[in-house]
Motif scaffolding. Structure first.
Motif, PDB file in Angstrom:
ATOM      1  N   ILE A 113       0.833  -1.193   0.000  1.00  0.00           N
ATOM      2  CA  ILE A 113       0.000   0.000   0.000  1.00  0.00           C
ATOM      3  C   ILE A 113       0.876   1.255   0.000  1.00  0.00           C
ATOM      4  O   ILE A 113       0.639   2.199  -0.757  1.00  0.00           O
ATOM      5  CB  ILE A 113      -0.929   0.001   1.229  1.00  0.00           C
ATOM      6  CG1 ILE A 113      -1.934  -1.152   1.171  1.00  0.00           C
ATOM      7  CG2 ILE A 113      -1.625   1.341   1.369  1.00  0.00           C
ATOM      8  CD1 ILE A 113      -2.977  -1.028   0.095  1.00  0.00           C
ATOM      9  N   GLY A 114       1.904   1.246   0.826  1.00  0.00           N
ATOM     10  CA  GLY A 114       2.783   2.411   0.920  1.00  0.00           C
ATOM     11  C   GLY A 114       3.503   2.704  -0.385  1.00  0.00           C
ATOM     12  O   GLY A 114       3.631   3.865  -0.789  1.00  0.00           O
ATOM     13  N   ASP A 115       3.990   1.656  -1.061  1.00  0.00           N
ATOM     14  CA  ASP A 115       4.680   1.857  -2.335  1.00  0.00           C
ATOM     15  C   ASP A 115       3.752   2.459  -3.374  1.00  0.00           C
ATOM     16  O   ASP A 115       4.176   3.293  -4.194  1.00  0.00           O
ATOM     17  CB  ASP A 115       5.246   0.529  -2.846  1.00  0.00           C
ATOM     18  CG  ASP A 115       6.495   0.090  -2.088  1.00  0.00           C
ATOM     19  OD1 ASP A 115       7.135   0.961  -1.462  1.00  0.00           O
ATOM     20  OD2 ASP A 115       6.816  -1.115  -2.120  1.00  0.00           O
ATOM     21  N   GLN A 116       2.479   2.049  -3.386  1.00  0.00           N
ATOM     22  CA  GLN A 116       1.547   2.563  -4.388  1.00  0.00           C
ATOM     23  C   GLN A 116       1.176   4.021  -4.121  1.00  0.00           C
ATOM     24  O   GLN A 116       1.057   4.820  -5.053  1.00  0.00           O
ATOM     25  CB  GLN A 116       0.297   1.674  -4.429  1.00  0.00           C
ATOM     26  CG  GLN A 116       0.619   0.258  -4.900  1.00  0.00           C
ATOM     27  CD  GLN A 116      -0.593  -0.633  -5.003  1.00  0.00           C
ATOM     28  OE1 GLN A 116      -1.494  -0.386  -5.806  1.00  0.00           O
ATOM     29  NE2 GLN A 116      -0.632  -1.687  -4.196  1.00  0.00           N
ATOM     30  N   ILE A 117       0.999   4.379  -2.872  1.00  0.00           N
ATOM     31  CA  ILE A 117       0.734   5.782  -2.543  1.00  0.00           C
ATOM     32  C   ILE A 117       1.970   6.625  -2.833  1.00  0.00           C
ATOM     33  O   ILE A 117       1.878   7.734  -3.381  1.00  0.00           O
ATOM     34  CB  ILE A 117       0.305   5.925  -1.074  1.00  0.00           C
ATOM     35  CG1 ILE A 117      -1.008   5.165  -0.831  1.00  0.00           C
ATOM     36  CG2 ILE A 117       0.148   7.395  -0.695  1.00  0.00           C
ATOM     37  CD1 ILE A 117      -1.440   5.134   0.621  1.00  0.00           C
ATOM     38  N   LYS A 129      13.018   7.480  -1.846  1.00  0.00           N
ATOM     39  CA  LYS A 129      12.031   6.444  -1.560  1.00  0.00           C
ATOM     40  C   LYS A 129      11.519   6.574  -0.135  1.00  0.00           C
ATOM     41  O   LYS A 129      10.321   6.411   0.126  1.00  0.00           O
ATOM     42  CB  LYS A 129      12.641   5.068  -1.784  1.00  0.00           C
ATOM     43  CG  LYS A 129      11.658   3.929  -1.557  1.00  0.00           C
ATOM     44  CD  LYS A 129      12.270   2.573  -1.869  1.00  0.00           C
ATOM     45  CE  LYS A 129      11.267   1.447  -1.643  1.00  0.00           C
ATOM     46  NZ  LYS A 129      11.851   0.120  -1.958  1.00  0.00           N
ATOM     47  N   ASP A 130      12.429   6.878   0.788  1.00  0.00           N
ATOM     48  CA  ASP A 130      12.026   7.053   2.190  1.00  0.00           C
ATOM     49  C   ASP A 130      11.066   8.233   2.343  1.00  0.00           C
ATOM     50  O   ASP A 130      10.130   8.183   3.154  1.00  0.00           O
ATOM     51  CB  ASP A 130      13.254   7.264   3.070  1.00  0.00           C
ATOM     52  CG  ASP A 130      14.059   5.984   3.265  1.00  0.00           C
ATOM     53  OD1 ASP A 130      13.506   4.896   2.998  1.00  0.00           O
ATOM     54  OD2 ASP A 130      15.238   6.081   3.664  1.00  0.00           O
ATOM     55  N   ASP A 131      11.303   9.301   1.561  1.00  0.00           N
ATOM     56  CA  ASP A 131      10.397  10.454   1.602  1.00  0.00           C
ATOM     57  C   ASP A 131       8.991  10.047   1.153  1.00  0.00           C
ATOM     58  O   ASP A 131       7.993  10.492   1.718  1.00  0.00           O
ATOM     59  CB  ASP A 131      10.915  11.582   0.704  1.00  0.00           C
ATOM     60  CG  ASP A 131      12.191  12.211   1.241  1.00  0.00           C
ATOM     61  OD1 ASP A 131      12.398  12.176   2.463  1.00  0.00           O
ATOM     62  OD2 ASP A 131      12.984  12.722   0.409  1.00  0.00           O
ATOM     63  N   GLY A 132       8.940   9.206   0.116  1.00  0.00           N
ATOM     64  CA  GLY A 132       7.651   8.753  -0.381  1.00  0.00           C
ATOM     65  C   GLY A 132       6.909   7.911   0.635  1.00  0.00           C
ATOM     66  O   GLY A 132       5.685   8.065   0.812  1.00  0.00           O
ATOM     67  N   ILE A 133       7.620   6.997   1.308  1.00  0.00           N
ATOM     68  CA  ILE A 133       6.981   6.160   2.325  1.00  0.00           C
ATOM     69  C   ILE A 133       6.534   7.013   3.514  1.00  0.00           C
ATOM     70  O   ILE A 133       5.455   6.770   4.095  1.00  0.00           O
ATOM     71  CB  ILE A 133       7.951   5.049   2.787  1.00  0.00           C
ATOM     72  CG1 ILE A 133       8.223   4.079   1.639  1.00  0.00           C
ATOM     73  CG2 ILE A 133       7.376   4.301   3.978  1.00  0.00           C
ATOM     74  CD1 ILE A 133       6.988   3.367   1.116  1.00  0.00           C
ATOM     75  N   LYS A 134       7.317   8.029   3.846  1.00  0.00           N
ATOM     76  CA  LYS A 134       6.926   8.924   4.931  1.00  0.00           C
ATOM     77  C   LYS A 134       5.627   9.646   4.581  1.00  0.00           C
ATOM     78  O   LYS A 134       4.721   9.771   5.420  1.00  0.00           O
ATOM     79  CB  LYS A 134       8.035   9.936   5.202  1.00  0.00           C
ATOM     80  CG  LYS A 134       7.710  10.918   6.325  1.00  0.00           C
ATOM     81  CD  LYS A 134       8.853  11.898   6.550  1.00  0.00           C
ATOM     82  CE  LYS A 134       8.507  12.905   7.643  1.00  0.00           C
ATOM     83  NZ  LYS A 134       9.596  13.902   7.856  1.00  0.00           N
ATOM     84  N   LYS A 135       5.538  10.121   3.333  1.00  0.00           N
ATOM     85  CA  LYS A 135       4.316  10.798   2.898  1.00  0.00           C
ATOM     86  C   LYS A 135       3.143   9.824   2.895  1.00  0.00           C
ATOM     87  O   LYS A 135       2.028  10.181   3.303  1.00  0.00           O
ATOM     88  CB  LYS A 135       4.523  11.383   1.496  1.00  0.00           C
ATOM     89  CG  LYS A 135       3.316  12.155   0.967  1.00  0.00           C
ATOM     90  CD  LYS A 135       3.017  13.388   1.804  1.00  0.00           C
ATOM     91  CE  LYS A 135       1.884  14.192   1.218  1.00  0.00           C
ATOM     92  NZ  LYS A 135       1.558  15.394   2.035  1.00  0.00           N
ATOM     93  N   ALA A 136       3.367   8.586   2.435  1.00  0.00           N
ATOM     94  CA  ALA A 136       2.307   7.583   2.425  1.00  0.00           C
ATOM     95  C   ALA A 136       1.811   7.306   3.843  1.00  0.00           C
ATOM     96  O   ALA A 136       0.608   7.152   4.074  1.00  0.00           O
ATOM     97  CB  ALA A 136       2.813   6.297   1.775  1.00  0.00           C
ATOM     98  N   ILE A 169      -8.506   6.485  -1.075  1.00  0.00           N
ATOM     99  CA  ILE A 169      -8.711   7.914  -0.820  1.00  0.00           C
ATOM    100  C   ILE A 169      -7.383   8.592  -0.535  1.00  0.00           C
ATOM    101  O   ILE A 169      -7.097   9.690  -1.024  1.00  0.00           O
ATOM    102  CB  ILE A 169      -9.705   8.116   0.343  1.00  0.00           C
ATOM    103  CG1 ILE A 169     -11.091   7.600  -0.054  1.00  0.00           C
ATOM    104  CG2 ILE A 169      -9.776   9.575   0.753  1.00  0.00           C
ATOM    105  CD1 ILE A 169     -12.091   7.578   1.090  1.00  0.00           C
ATOM    106  N   ALA A 170      -6.525   7.929   0.261  1.00  0.00           N
ATOM    107  CA  ALA A 170      -5.199   8.474   0.560  1.00  0.00           C
ATOM    108  C   ALA A 170      -4.386   8.666  -0.713  1.00  0.00           C
ATOM    109  O   ALA A 170      -3.716   9.694  -0.897  1.00  0.00           O
ATOM    110  CB  ALA A 170      -4.459   7.548   1.526  1.00  0.00           C
TER     111      ALA A 170
END
Length: 340
Positions: A113-117, A129-136, A169-170
């Protein structure tokens, strides 16, 4: 209220071996920032087809689209139907976003789920990548997923139906879109989760001042969240008005039929649900007159056979209350029983 999205005379047609499927016919509506427009009607009435055209998600080889859909952005209006695919792609997921009906098929089963968000966020933002997971993780927390630091690494099959819808939604909101199209966001969810999802959309709209288009077949789910309602039948909008207009002063027999089919819990009442007889029309062979005429119990009240002769115009029945019906002599609002 200024209109963020303005759709005018939108036509969507699918050529087939049996003939052209006229899925959307002269559809016009608008929605402003901070406003919720609900589009309701039976399956096959053209609700999703019209909004997929706005999002630029139809196959251009297999679809004929005409009309206009204009996004009034801060740096100027953009007409989406005539715009290049690249222009619409840059707006999709940023200025406008969509929640699809079935989150299980919309989410990829092989990625967390986190990777897709995070992937949706990376399309419009620079970061690791860590920034993206943090945002997710932040987005999952925003939509009410418990223990988001752990659940961000889970896969779609590890989420319940309601949690998958929250994850969708996220993903849709990760880039702060101004327009959110929610296509049947509460389908296959139990009543409690439906209420939670609708309340979540309402809260997020208040926080981000989004324009929301809520697509549904159920009038009951829109009563508390919508500002305006468009009722669609046979590919056309047959009534357009405020929630109060639609629920308490309906001006089209189809709208009245939908209202009479909604269950009500009223002490001491033995009210029975009344079904709409017959079947929706074929979108390949639409009748020359009103598409609802074969199922309408009030057509005989219209003289000169107008209901079978030509399609009624979408005319003003009051201040901003539009209806596509030849029936002028009978006030349908007097026929609504057991008003809620």
């Amino acid at each position: 209220m200024s209109k963020f999205l303005e759709v005018t005379n939108l036509n969507v047609t699918f050529p087939t071996e049996d003939g052209d499927v006229h899925a959307s016919n002269e559809v016009s509506y608008s929605v402003g920032l901070g406003e919720t427009l609900a589009i309701v009607g039976e399956s096959g009435s053209g609700k999703s087809v019209s909004n997929l055209a706005v999002m630029g998600l139809h196959n251009p080889v297999r679809t004929k689209i005409s009309g206009t859909a204009t996004l009034n952005l801060a740096d100027g209006p953009v007409e989406l139907i005539s715009a290049s695919p690249e222009t619409v792609r840059r707006l999709r997921g940023k200025a406008m976003s969509m929640i699809f009906q079935d989150p299980m098929s919309a989410l990829h089963p092989f990625f967390s789920i986190g990777d897709q968000i995070a992937e949706a966020w990376h399309l419009y933002n620079n970061g690791s990548k860590d920034d993206g997971i943090k945002k997710a993780t932040e987005m999952l927390d925003l939509v009410g997923i418990p223990d988001p630091d752990r659940r961000v690494h889970d896969y779609p099959h590890q989420f319940s139906g309601g949690m998958r819808q929250r994850a969708m939604i996220a993903m849709a909101l990760v880039n702060n879109p101004s327009l959110l199209i929610a296509d049947e966001p509460t389908t296959a969810l139990d009543v409690t989760v439906q209420s939670q999802i609708l309340q979540l959309l309402k809260d997020l709209q208040r926080e981000f001042n989004m324009a929301i288009i809520l697509i549904t077949h159920d009038l009951g789910v829109v009563a508390e969240v919508a500002d305006r309602i468009c009722v669609m039948y046979g590919g056309r909008i047959v009534e357009d008005g405020t929630v109060e207009d639609i629920f308490y002063r309906p001006e089209h027999p189809y709208t009245l039929g939908l209202l009479n089919s909604v269950p009500r819990i009223i002490r001491g009442s033995s009210h029975r649900l009344r079904t709409i007889p017959g079947q929706p029309p074929s979108l390949i062979n639409l009748p020359a007159g009103c598409a609802f005429e074969p199922r309408c119990g009030y057509a005989k009240k219209v003289s000169s056979g107008a209901c079978t002769a030509h399609v009624p115009d979408l005319s003003d029945k009051g201040i901003g209350h539009l209806s596509r019906c030849h029936l002028d002599v009978v006030d349908l609002s007097n026929l609504v029983k057991d008003k809620a």
